[in-house]
Design a protein around this motif. Structure first.
Motif, PDB file in Angstrom:
ATOM      1  N   ILE A 355     -34.203  32.192   7.532  1.00  0.00           N
ATOM      2  CA  ILE A 355     -35.334  32.143   8.466  1.00  0.00           C
ATOM      3  C   ILE A 355     -35.176  30.873   9.288  1.00  0.00           C
ATOM      4  N   ALA A 356     -35.341  30.983  10.590  1.00  0.00           N
ATOM      5  CA  ALA A 356     -35.301  29.811  11.468  1.00  0.00           C
ATOM      6  C   ALA A 356     -36.489  29.862  12.409  1.00  0.00           C
ATOM      7  N   VAL A 357     -36.888  28.705  12.901  1.00  0.00           N
ATOM      8  CA  VAL A 357     -37.975  28.604  13.879  1.00  0.00           C
ATOM      9  C   VAL A 357     -37.391  28.119  15.196  1.00  0.00           C
ATOM     10  N   ALA A 358     -37.744  28.794  16.280  1.00  0.00           N
ATOM     11  CA  ALA A 358     -37.175  28.421  17.576  1.00  0.00           C
ATOM     12  C   ALA A 358     -38.075  28.881  18.704  1.00  0.00           C
ATOM     13  N   MET A 359     -37.967  28.201  19.832  1.00  0.00           N
ATOM     14  CA  MET A 359     -38.645  28.598  21.066  1.00  0.00           C
ATOM     15  C   MET A 359     -37.576  28.815  22.124  1.00  0.00           C
ATOM     16  N   GLY A 360     -37.742  29.870  22.905  1.00  0.00           N
ATOM     17  CA  GLY A 360     -36.778  30.176  23.960  1.00  0.00           C
ATOM     18  C   GLY A 360     -35.874  31.320  23.561  1.00  0.00           C
ATOM     19  N   ASP A 361     -35.766  32.324  24.427  1.00  0.00           N
ATOM     20  CA  ASP A 361     -34.976  33.509  24.100  1.00  0.00           C
ATOM     21  C   ASP A 361     -33.512  33.165  23.819  1.00  0.00           C
ATOM     22  N   GLY A 362     -32.961  32.244  24.603  1.00  0.00           N
ATOM     23  CA  GLY A 362     -31.566  31.882  24.417  1.00  0.00           C
ATOM     24  C   GLY A 362     -31.308  31.254  23.067  1.00  0.00           C
ATOM     25  N   ILE A 363     -32.191  30.360  22.647  1.00  0.00           N
ATOM     26  CA  ILE A 363     -32.022  29.707  21.349  1.00  0.00           C
ATOM     27  C   ILE A 363     -32.195  30.718  20.223  1.00  0.00           C
ATOM     28  N   ARG A 364     -33.164  31.619  20.367  1.00  0.00           N
ATOM     29  CA  ARG A 364     -33.335  32.654  19.349  1.00  0.00           C
ATOM     30  C   ARG A 364     -32.074  33.516  19.232  1.00  0.00           C
ATOM     31  N   ASP A 365     -31.471  33.831  20.377  1.00  0.00           N
ATOM     32  CA  ASP A 365     -30.240  34.632  20.348  1.00  0.00           C
ATOM     33  C   ASP A 365     -29.102  33.899  19.641  1.00  0.00           C
ATOM     34  N   ILE A 366     -29.034  32.579  19.834  1.00  0.00           N
ATOM     35  CA  ILE A 366     -27.997  31.788  19.161  1.00  0.00           C
ATOM     36  C   ILE A 366     -28.165  31.884  17.644  1.00  0.00           C
ATOM     37  N   PHE A 367     -29.391  31.700  17.168  1.00  0.00           N
ATOM     38  CA  PHE A 367     -29.622  31.796  15.719  1.00  0.00           C
ATOM     39  C   PHE A 367     -29.308  33.200  15.205  1.00  0.00           C
ATOM     40  N   SER A 368     -29.689  34.206  15.973  1.00  0.00           N
ATOM     41  CA  SER A 368     -29.393  35.579  15.552  1.00  0.00           C
ATOM     42  C   SER A 368     -27.887  35.802  15.449  1.00  0.00           C
ATOM     43  N   SER A 369     -27.137  35.270  16.401  1.00  0.00           N
ATOM     44  CA  SER A 369     -25.688  35.438  16.390  1.00  0.00           C
ATOM     45  C   SER A 369     -25.043  34.724  15.212  1.00  0.00           C
ATOM     46  N   VAL A 520     -18.002  16.813  20.548  1.00  0.00           N
ATOM     47  CA  VAL A 520     -18.539  18.035  21.147  1.00  0.00           C
ATOM     48  C   VAL A 520     -19.960  17.755  21.648  1.00  0.00           C
ATOM     49  N   VAL A 521     -20.214  18.077  22.923  1.00  0.00           N
ATOM     50  CA  VAL A 521     -21.536  17.922  23.523  1.00  0.00           C
ATOM     51  C   VAL A 521     -22.039  19.318  23.889  1.00  0.00           C
ATOM     52  N   THR A 522     -23.188  19.686  23.377  1.00  0.00           N
ATOM     53  CA  THR A 522     -23.772  20.995  23.671  1.00  0.00           C
ATOM     54  C   THR A 522     -25.087  20.811  24.418  1.00  0.00           C
ATOM     55  N   LEU A 523     -25.233  21.507  25.543  1.00  0.00           N
ATOM     56  CA  LEU A 523     -26.444  21.444  26.364  1.00  0.00           C
ATOM     57  C   LEU A 523     -27.186  22.769  26.254  1.00  0.00           C
ATOM     58  N   LEU A 524     -28.448  22.711  25.870  1.00  0.00           N
ATOM     59  CA  LEU A 524     -29.314  23.880  25.875  1.00  0.00           C
ATOM     60  C   LEU A 524     -30.317  23.699  27.000  1.00  0.00           C
ATOM     61  N   THR A 525     -30.198  24.493  28.040  1.00  0.00           N
ATOM     62  CA  THR A 525     -31.051  24.324  29.217  1.00  0.00           C
ATOM     63  C   THR A 525     -32.377  25.027  29.017  1.00  0.00           C
ATOM     64  N   GLY A 526     -33.451  24.351  29.425  1.00  0.00           N
ATOM     65  CA  GLY A 526     -34.794  24.893  29.267  1.00  0.00           C
ATOM     66  C   GLY A 526     -35.306  25.592  30.515  1.00  0.00           C
ATOM     67  N   GLU A 527     -36.565  26.008  30.441  1.00  0.00           N
ATOM     68  CA  GLU A 527     -37.188  26.732  31.556  1.00  0.00           C
ATOM     69  C   GLU A 527     -37.189  25.910  32.839  1.00  0.00           C
ATOM     70  N   GLU A 528     -37.350  24.596  32.716  1.00  0.00           N
ATOM     71  CA  GLU A 528     -37.486  23.738  33.891  1.00  0.00           C
ATOM     72  C   GLU A 528     -36.151  23.196  34.393  1.00  0.00           C
ATOM     73  N   ALA A 529     -35.069  23.480  33.687  1.00  0.00           N
ATOM     74  CA  ALA A 529     -33.761  22.938  34.085  1.00  0.00           C
ATOM     75  C   ALA A 529     -33.279  23.598  35.373  1.00  0.00           C
ATOM     76  N   GLU A 551     -20.224  22.245  26.026  1.00  0.00           N
ATOM     77  CA  GLU A 551     -20.687  23.625  26.030  1.00  0.00           C
ATOM     78  C   GLU A 551     -22.080  23.675  26.635  1.00  0.00           C
ATOM     79  N   VAL A 552     -22.344  24.707  27.441  1.00  0.00           N
ATOM     80  CA  VAL A 552     -23.655  24.884  28.067  1.00  0.00           C
ATOM     81  C   VAL A 552     -24.187  26.267  27.707  1.00  0.00           C
ATOM     82  N   HIS A 553     -25.420  26.314  27.199  1.00  0.00           N
ATOM     83  CA  HIS A 553     -26.069  27.585  26.866  1.00  0.00           C
ATOM     84  C   HIS A 553     -27.483  27.590  27.448  1.00  0.00           C
ATOM     85  N   GLN A 554     -27.907  28.740  27.895  1.00  0.00           N
ATOM     86  CA  GLN A 554     -29.285  28.880  28.358  1.00  0.00           C
ATOM     87  C   GLN A 554     -30.199  29.022  27.150  1.00  0.00           C
ATOM     88  N   GLY A 555     -30.992  27.974  26.899  1.00  0.00           N
ATOM     89  CA  GLY A 555     -31.901  28.011  25.755  1.00  0.00           C
ATOM     90  C   GLY A 555     -33.216  28.688  26.079  1.00  0.00           C
TER      91      GLY A 555
END
Length: 567
Positions: A355-369, A520-529, A551-555
């Motif tokens: 079980i994980a807690v997350a906000m943002g569709d992109g971040i949820r998809d990362i956890f699901s993957s 390794v630098v990972t960027l999770l971009t938010g709604e306002e990015a 790495e850049v992912h849409q969070g």
């Protein structure tokens, strides 16, 4: 008193939120305490009793299951201990009330691994100590409560002297302030002309940006199950009214054994007047025949689980989260015995669940993957409750379940849920999204529990987490002059930079995060990015840290335009 205390907190919830030490747009102590108190009041209204003991027990259960955030969990524990302190009492005097307050403090301190003074705990402790001292000489409950409120305000005023960060920012503890508002509500009823609470405004409302959506459940496990393998296909839930039509005394052991002949997943919650029954059975008619010997049957629900499974597999509902609720919440009379779900045999369970807690569709998809079974939507301003975690735990068929809270304000609710359920659950102390992702990535399904726990804890420890958001007020913190509307860079929970420009803030933040030569630098971009800001940062990283992998992912997360991890 409880209704008035909840109303007082509700009216001042935004002020409690505003006392958040960090000037970030997600201060949520008031919201969490308000949601927690509202859950308790809702339960209390449904099961009113003239007995202090029974009312306190009902309130305690409502608060426990509805607790959100650290402040909400502590509040629930204060009233849980209070309920224990008045057990067996239909009414209380000042001395008994004071000792119940002390019992609440003792319970709350035990629930917190490392209690911090200068918080809601201190306010509760100092107030209860004073209450016990004055109770015998103050038999009038109204006068006693005046003293309690006065002492709570005095203790609250001293919190900045105990917690330096409060003094630095110039505020009192937010959780302590929320507790004082509840005490003030208690007193206002005692001082009223008729000793009752009169709601003068609209019914209590809870300010929250949005409700916590249902868990995001995945259907991969369903797809692996053949419909015909569902042996006990009728999912049944009903109540037996023991006050009407009973032909013999209720024998729980015999009833359970009889149900088990053609059924499983049996849950019985017996009470003096009513029995709640849940069973998966091959022969629903026999179940009803057995039950009717003990009384009249009410609120009966039957679901054909094979039919439901066919609909899931054939895509009529898409996934489990889209299925309609089969059973509504059914109010029942004074049922205090908690159910213990019957687990499937161990050979049918997966070794691990997540079980994980997350906000943002992109971040949820990362956890699901990464194989997370349930992703609870939540984070700052949207803290899942204890009940949310319990529901998520019970939805997973696994021998051991790991929880990744991914926020320091969610850890206590997760731990409280883990203690309540009869399952093997480990709460990993992930306080940021990057820590949670790193932990999930480190998991190896073929390794032992201890090896996995150690690997995930090690991954959490070696991640540097950063966030960019904006300030909601002027303040000075750790030598930084922060202006409302300016951007702030936060590293592992500490504000390290602030500027008018998001680009400058990002560069200064990453410079701080790369001091130990991250690879390794990972960027999770938010709604306002904005794309141009992201592209500029990636180019800047390539120039200044050419050996780092980026790495850049849409969070898609709100509030924080960027979440950054360095490892």
């Amino acid at each position: 008193m409880v209704l008035s205390g909840a109303d007082s907190l509700n009216r001042h919830a935004e002020h409690v939120n505003s006392l958040n030490v960090f000037p970030v747009p997600d201060g949520d102590t008031g919201t969490n305490m308000n949601l927690t108190m509202t859950a308790g009041v809702t339960e209390l209204k449904a099961k009113m009793s003239a007995s202090i003991a029974k009312s306190a027990e009902v309130l305690s259960k409502g608060l426990l299951m509805g607790a959100r955030g650290n402040s909400g969990v502590i509040l629930s524990q204060l009233f849980r201990g209070f309920g224990r302190g008045v057990a067996g009492l239909d009414e209380v005097n000042s001395v008994q009330f004071a000792h119940a307050m002390q019992s609440g403090v003792d319970t709350a301190y035990k629930a917190v691994v490392k209690p911090v003074e200068g918080t809601i705990l201190t306010v509760a402790k100092e107030t209860a100590k004073h209450a016990v001292q004055i109770a015998r000489r103050t038999p009038d409950l109204t006068e006693f409560m005046r003293e309690v409120v006065a002492k709570s305000k005095e203790a609250l005023a001293k919190t900045p002297d105990m917690l330096p960060v409060l003094k630095q920012v110039g505020v009192v503890d937010s959780g302590g302030q929320g507790l004082v508002y509840i005490y003030e509500g208690f007193l206002s009823v005692l001082e009223s002309a008729d000793g009752t609470f009169h709601e003068t405004a609209a019914p209590t409302t809870v300010h929250t940006p949005s409700a916590v959506p249902a868990p995001n459940l995945h259907t991969s496990a369903q797809a692996k199950l053949h419909t015909e393998d569902i042996e006990f296909l009728y999912d049944m839930e009903f109540f037996i009214d023991r006050t009407r039509g009973a032909s013999k005394p209720f024998d729980e052991d015999n009833f359970r054994k009889a149900l088990a002949k053609n059924g499983d997943s049996i849950i019985l919650i017996p009470d003096d007047e009513i029995i709640k029954v849940h069973v998966h059975s091959r022969k629903p008619g026999e179940v009803f025949d057995l039950a009717m010997e003990y009384g009249e049957l009410t609120q009966m629900h039957i679901l054909n689980m094979r039919e439901q499974h066919r609909e899931i597999i054939h895509g009529e509902h898409g996934d489990v989260s889209a299925m309609p609720e089969i059973f509504a919440e059914i109010p029942v009379q004074e049922m205090t015995i908690e159910a213990t779900p019957i687990e499937p045999p161990a050979e049918e369970l997966a070794p691990y669940g997540f079980i994980a807690v997350a906000m943002g569709d992109g971040i949820r998809d990362i956890f699901s993957s990464l194989g997370v079974d349930v992703v609870l939507s939540g984070g700052q301003t949207m803290n899942p409750s204890t009940q949310d975690f319990i529901d998520a735990i019970e939805s997973i068929s696994a021998q051991h379940i790991f929880i990744l809270p991914n926020n320091s304000n969610i850890v206590m609710a997760a731990k409280q849920a883990a203690e309540i359920v009869e399952r093997d659950v480990t709460v990993l102390i992930s306080k940021t999204i990057p820590q949670g992702i790193a932990a999930a990535f480190a998991f190896q399904e073929d390794e032992s529990l201890e090896v996995n726990r150690s690997a995930m804890e090690d991954a959490i420890a070696h991640i540097t987490s950063g966030q960019v958001t904006y300030a909601v007020r002027d303040t000075t913190l750790d030598g930084l002059e922060i202006k409302a509307g300016h951007y702030m860079g936060i590293v592992n929970g500490k504000i390290v930079t602030t500027t008018e420009s998001v680009t400058d803030t990002l560069q200064q933040l990453v410079t701080k995060m790369m001091e130990n030569n991250g690879e390794v630098v990972t960027l999770l971009t938010g709604e306002e990015a904005k794309d141009e800001d992201t592209e500029a940062l990636v180019a800047w990283l390539g120039e200044h840290y050419p050996n780092a992998e980026v790495e850049v992912h849409q969070g898609g997360q709100p509030i924080y335009s960027y979440i950054i991890s360095v490892e």
